[in-house]
Scaffold this active site. Structure first.
Site, PDB file in Angstrom:
ATOM      1  N   LYS A 171       5.997  -4.106   2.118  1.00 54.77           N
ATOM      2  CA  LYS A 171       4.918  -3.308   1.197  1.00 54.77           C
ATOM      3  C   LYS A 171       5.506  -3.184  -0.152  1.00 54.77           C
ATOM      4  O   LYS A 171       6.718  -2.710  -0.476  1.00 54.77           O
ATOM      5  CB  LYS A 171       4.199  -2.053   1.853  1.00 54.77           C
ATOM      6  CG  LYS A 171       3.166  -1.529   1.219  1.00 54.77           C
ATOM      7  CD  LYS A 171       3.052  -0.039   2.155  1.00 54.77           C
ATOM      8  CE  LYS A 171       1.703   0.632   1.447  1.00 54.77           C
ATOM      9  NZ  LYS A 171       1.278   1.738   2.399  1.00 54.77           N
TER      10      LYS A 171
ATOM     11  N   SER B 271      -3.528   2.082   3.795  1.00 57.24           N
ATOM     12  CA  SER B 271      -3.185   1.444   2.299  1.00 57.24           C
ATOM     13  C   SER B 271      -2.352  -0.028   2.405  1.00 57.24           C
ATOM     14  O   SER B 271      -2.175  -0.467   1.673  1.00 57.24           O
ATOM     15  CB  SER B 271      -2.386   2.425   1.656  1.00 57.24           C
ATOM     16  OG  SER B 271      -1.155   2.735   1.973  1.00 57.24           O
TER      17      SER B 271
ATOM     18  N   SER C 298      -1.712   4.799   7.421  1.00 57.98           N
ATOM     19  CA  SER C 298      -1.699   3.700   6.421  1.00 57.98           C
ATOM     20  C   SER C 298      -1.105   2.393   6.970  1.00 57.98           C
ATOM     21  O   SER C 298      -1.152   1.341   6.212  1.00 57.98           O
ATOM     22  CB  SER C 298      -0.981   3.842   4.987  1.00 57.98           C
ATOM     23  OG  SER C 298      -1.829   4.603   4.207  1.00 57.98           O
TER      24      SER C 298
END
Lengths: 492, 96
Positions: A79, A154, A178
């Site tokens: 990420k 997210s 997330s």
């Protein structure tokens, strides 16, 4: 079967048997990325040249009989809020578009020690603020099961890449869901470890008392393997906890007999769609068949968790994001005549709409006159929520809830209604409030073929119980054999 | 609905070092009213005998030795500066 379709433990088997090479595996992923990422858009940046060079190096070391980790030459996606030295870490924000990390995050140091290979950095909601990956300053990520829908967020890029075989596994971060919510919406396994288990050093901070890094994988075995690698104390993160080193693969035991699972009734109420509820009842029945005791219980205070979460997370975010001043790193405005202009214009031009919304909310709840009513009150309610969990875990080994009240929603559906977007995390935020571990496990698809996940929650540092129950479920069901993303719904 | 006014939003934006356009002020005023109206549900809970949570875990302060550690990659850090000169961060003139 293509290499990119395999799980990591299957790839390791093939490497050990000499049936493939790291170069073949790595190239297989980049071919897949070229084939699919134009539609899915999971990657912010890819690292093909470095990755293939490293893979070749590892293959020649392996051939020469050098002692290597079994993970050497296994690719991974990260990420884009975790620092890898010398590469861009953007947080999908204009503010950090050109930021080159001068050091490695702790998790990256750990993966480097295993000689793992980075495929690239995954798209996300800007600064991890969002539940749909539509808040990326660069482009939204699409759900591989239906390209007209969101992948969740997210960590939407991290989940969509694993679901579409563009990475064998990825790291995400979870502040209010997330990791788990996008894993659920994309039909993959996502684990948020206990707060303090994985060092946050080198993770760009959003809400420091809630943030935690964790694995997104194709199955439960890979989740245990990756947690083994990233867990551990780090004195550079003062909230990192010293715990004995564990091998989570030892918990991959196909047996839940005698296990006690509580199902808080509040998460199967009005707000949850009929199809998600039905899927949960099937999971409950399966666990009962397998010998677990499953009982309805109550977490009445849980209904306040989202309110507590948005007050605390935004308060912490407004403070954490104060560091972006346009001076030492990050975006600087062209439009400035004095110091104050630099601060104000850089921040106003560099942050996107949702980030500003949360900074404003956070600054408001911390401001003079409102601190007691909102921030302090929310911290007190947090104590009550934690106590309620403690009481439930005196009675139950695990709690079972949905991960998301609905399956993946259409793109832009919730974008203009911030409160509705916030409530997409209603089943996951209480877990962060409690600092607990929680895992999303895919279990079914709805009538439109969209994945549904269930969530297992345990007391702090009881990941082993989650792994055992999740593994047992997986071994006795066939989600991955029966359901794969279709990439439907794209523009023609 | 929470009684947050447009003037308060302007004040908060100033504290947070953000410039807001007229349109942003309008939107954020409405958003804050809605979000805070939702958040106010926490006032239904009696917390008179409850302490605040300080951290996510029960862990207390942790101390380490106060040792000087040299950071060796000054150039790597400075490379992210939007403007630099002679190893220092550069900003526009502050005092006229």
């Amino acid at each position: 079967m293509e290499l990119y379709e395999l799980t990591v433990h299957e790839l390791i088997d093939k490497l050990e048997k000499g049936e493939t090479t790291s170069e073949e595996i790595t190239k297989s992923y980049f071919d897949r990325i070229k084939e699919k990422d134009g539609q899915v858009k999971a990657y912010v940046s890819t690292m093909e040249e470095q990755a293939i060079a490293k893979a070749k190096q590892i293959d020649s070391d392996r051939k020469a009989g050098k002692k290597l980790s079994k993970f050497a030459g296994i690719p991974i996606g990260i990420k884009d809020n975790m620092c890898i030295t010398g590469t861009c870490t953007t947080c999908s924000s204009k503010m950090l578009e050109n930021f080159v990390a001068p050091y490695d995050a702790m998790v990256i140091e750990k993966l480097n020690a295993e000689d793992m290979i980075y495929l690239g950095k995954m798209n996300m909601d800007e600064f991890a603020m969002g539940s749909s990956t539509e808040n990326s300053a660069f482009f939204p990520t699409h759900n591989p099961w239906d390209l007209s829908r969101v992948p969740g967020g997210s960590s939407g890029g991290s989940a969509a890449a694993v679901a579409s075989d563009m990475a064998p596994w990825t790291l995400g971060s979870d502040t209010g869901g997330s990791i788990r919510q996008p894993a659920s919406l994309c039909g993959v396994v996502g684990l948020k470890p206990t707060y303090g288990m994985v060092s946050r050093f080198g993770l760009v901070a959003f809400a420091s008392s809630l943030d935690q890094i964790g694995p997104i994988t194709k199955d439960v075995t890979d989740s245990a393997l990756l947690l083994n690698l990233i867990a551990g104390h780090d004195e550079r993160d003062t909230t990192s906890i010293e715990t004995p080193k564990k091998d989570y693969t030892k918990s991959l035991i196909n047996d839940v007999k005698g296990m006690k699972i509580g199902v808080p009734k509040e998460y199967l109420g009005e707000g949850t769609s009929a199809e998600v509820k039905e899927a949960m009842f099937k999971v409950i029945k399966k666990y009962q068949e397998l010998g677990a005791t499953v009982e309805e219980c109550s977490l009445d205070i849980g209904q306040y968790a989202s309110a507590v979460y948005y007050i605390l997370a935004c308060a912490e975010a407004s403070s954490n994001l104060g560091r972006f001043d346009g001076i030492r790193y990050g975006y600087r405005t062209e439009n400035c005549e004095n110091l104050k202009d630099i601060y104000k214009n850089s921040r106003s031009e560099g942050f996107g709409a949702e980030v500003k919304r949360r900074i404003i909310l956070g600054t408001y709840v911390l401001s003079s006159g409102y601190y007691d009513a909102y921030y302090k009150k929310a911290q007190k309610v947090r104590t009550i929520i934690k106590k309620a969990y403690n009481e439930l875990f005196e009675k139950y080994d695990l709690l079972l809830t949905p991960v998301s009240p609905t399956t993946a929603f259409k793109m832009s559906e919730k974008l203009s209604d911030p409160l509705q977007m916030y409530l997409a995390d209603i089943c996951t935020v209480p877990v962060n409030i409690g600092g607990l571990p929680g895992m999303s496990i895919p279990c079914d698809v709805d009538s439109e073929g969209l994945p549904i996940g269930f969530q297992l929650i345990a007391k702090p540092f009881a990941e082993e119980t989650i792994f055992r129950a999740a593994y047992t479920y997986e071994q006795n069901t066939n989600f991955r054999e029966e359901h794969r993303p279709t990439f439907k719904g794209g523009e023609q | 609905m929470a009684n947050i006014t447009r003037e308060e939003i302007i004040h908060i934006a100033k504290l947070a070092m953000l410039n807001l356009s007229e349109q942003e002020i309008e939107h954020y005023t409405k958003d804050m009213q809605e979000i805070l109206a939702y958040a106010e549900m926490i006032n239904q809970i009696d917390t008179s005998d409850t302490d605040e949570t300080i951290g996510a875990t029960e862990q207390k302060n942790k101390f380490r030795k106060d040792e000087v550690m040299e950071f060796k990659t000054r150039e790597d850090l400075l490379q992210n500066a939007p403007s630099q000169d002679e190893g220092m961060f550069q900003i526009p003139k502050v005092i006229n």
